[in-house]
Motif scaffolding. Structure first.
Motif, short mmCIF file in Angstrom:
data_model
loop_
_atom_site.label_atom_id
_atom_site.label_comp_id
_atom_site.label_asym_id
_atom_site.label_seq_id
_atom_site.Cartn_x
_atom_site.Cartn_y
_atom_site.Cartn_z
N CYS A 1 35.03 38.90 31.22
CA CYS A 1 34.54 38.45 32.53
C CYS A 1 35.00 37.03 32.83
O CYS A 1 35.38 36.72 33.98
N GLU A 2 34.96 36.19 31.82
CA GLU A 2 35.39 34.80 32.02
C GLU A 2 36.87 34.74 32.37
O GLU A 2 37.28 33.98 33.27
N GLU A 3 37.68 35.56 31.69
CA GLU A 3 39.12 35.59 32.00
C GLU A 3 39.35 36.10 33.41
O GLU A 3 40.18 35.55 34.16
N ALA A 4 38.61 37.15 33.80
CA ALA A 4 38.76 37.69 35.17
C ALA A 4 38.33 36.67 36.21
O ALA A 4 38.97 36.54 37.26
N ARG A 5 37.27 35.93 35.94
CA ARG A 5 36.82 34.90 36.88
C ARG A 5 37.87 33.80 37.03
O ARG A 5 38.17 33.35 38.14
N GLU A 6 38.45 33.39 35.89
CA GLU A 6 39.49 32.36 35.94
C GLU A 6 40.71 32.85 36.73
O GLU A 6 41.28 32.11 37.53
#
Length: 188
Positions: free
Chosen positions: A140-145
């Motif tokens: 999720c963090e990678e997708a948000r970035e």
């Protein structure tokens, strides 16, 4: 007069304190004194002759012949075979008790081992769930970035196109009124 009253109060309080002291300390001192007197009186009376008892061998209660246990009267006699059998029985009882306690301890140990194994399984399961959760959070963090980077790129591209449009003469207020007038003309 005031000095007289103060002296009377002191005497009264002293008398009250003395009575309280006697009430608290008196009974233990009295009992120690009585015990001391008893010890002195018994030491002088130690010269009395020993008692002579003429006890009959007949029991106080007579039990009918058919109902009585004949071994009761033999209890006082020392029989080597009986004492040897009794010692063997006692040793067997102790051995059996030890075996029972050992079996109980073994059962408790097995229950504790099973509980420990179950706790380890649950710990492993929770660890796997935590790893999945951490992996999901990283994804999720990678997708948000990536989404933030795409949004920044899109804003940059929009700003570039808007700048080109303004260079060609486009104005935001004029376009809105022009689009509204075209929408009204089409509605007619």
């Amino acid at each position: 007069m005031a000095v007289n009253q103060a002296a009377i109060a002191k005497v009264g309080l002293s008398l009250l304190g003395l009575c309280l002291f006697g009430y608290i300390v008196g009974p233990p001192l009295y009992w120690h004194f009585v015990e001391g007197l008893d010890a002195v009186s018994h030491s002088s009376a130690a010269t009395c002759p020993p008692c002579v008892c003429d006890c009959s061998s007949q029991p106080l209660l007579s039990i009918p012949d058919g109902l009585g246990n004949a071994s009761i009267t033999d209890c006082a006699k020392h029989d080597p075979e009986v004492s040897e059998d009794t010692e063997k029985n006692f040793a067997e009882l102790l051995t059996e008790e030890l075996k029972l306690r050992e079996a109980e301890a073994l059962e408790n140990q097995q229950r504790a081992d099973m509980a420990l194994l179950e706790a380890k399984k649950l710990t492993s399961q929770y660890q796997k769930e935590a790893d999945k959760c951490n992996s999901g959070m990283e994804t999720c963090e990678e997708a948000r970035e990536k989404a933030e980077a795409a949004l920044a790129a899109q804003k940059k591209l929009t700003a570039t196109w808007e700048q080109r449009a303004r260079q060609k003469g486009w104005r935001e207020g004029i376009m809105k009124s022009h689009t509204q007038s075209q929408g009204t003309a089409q509605a007619r």
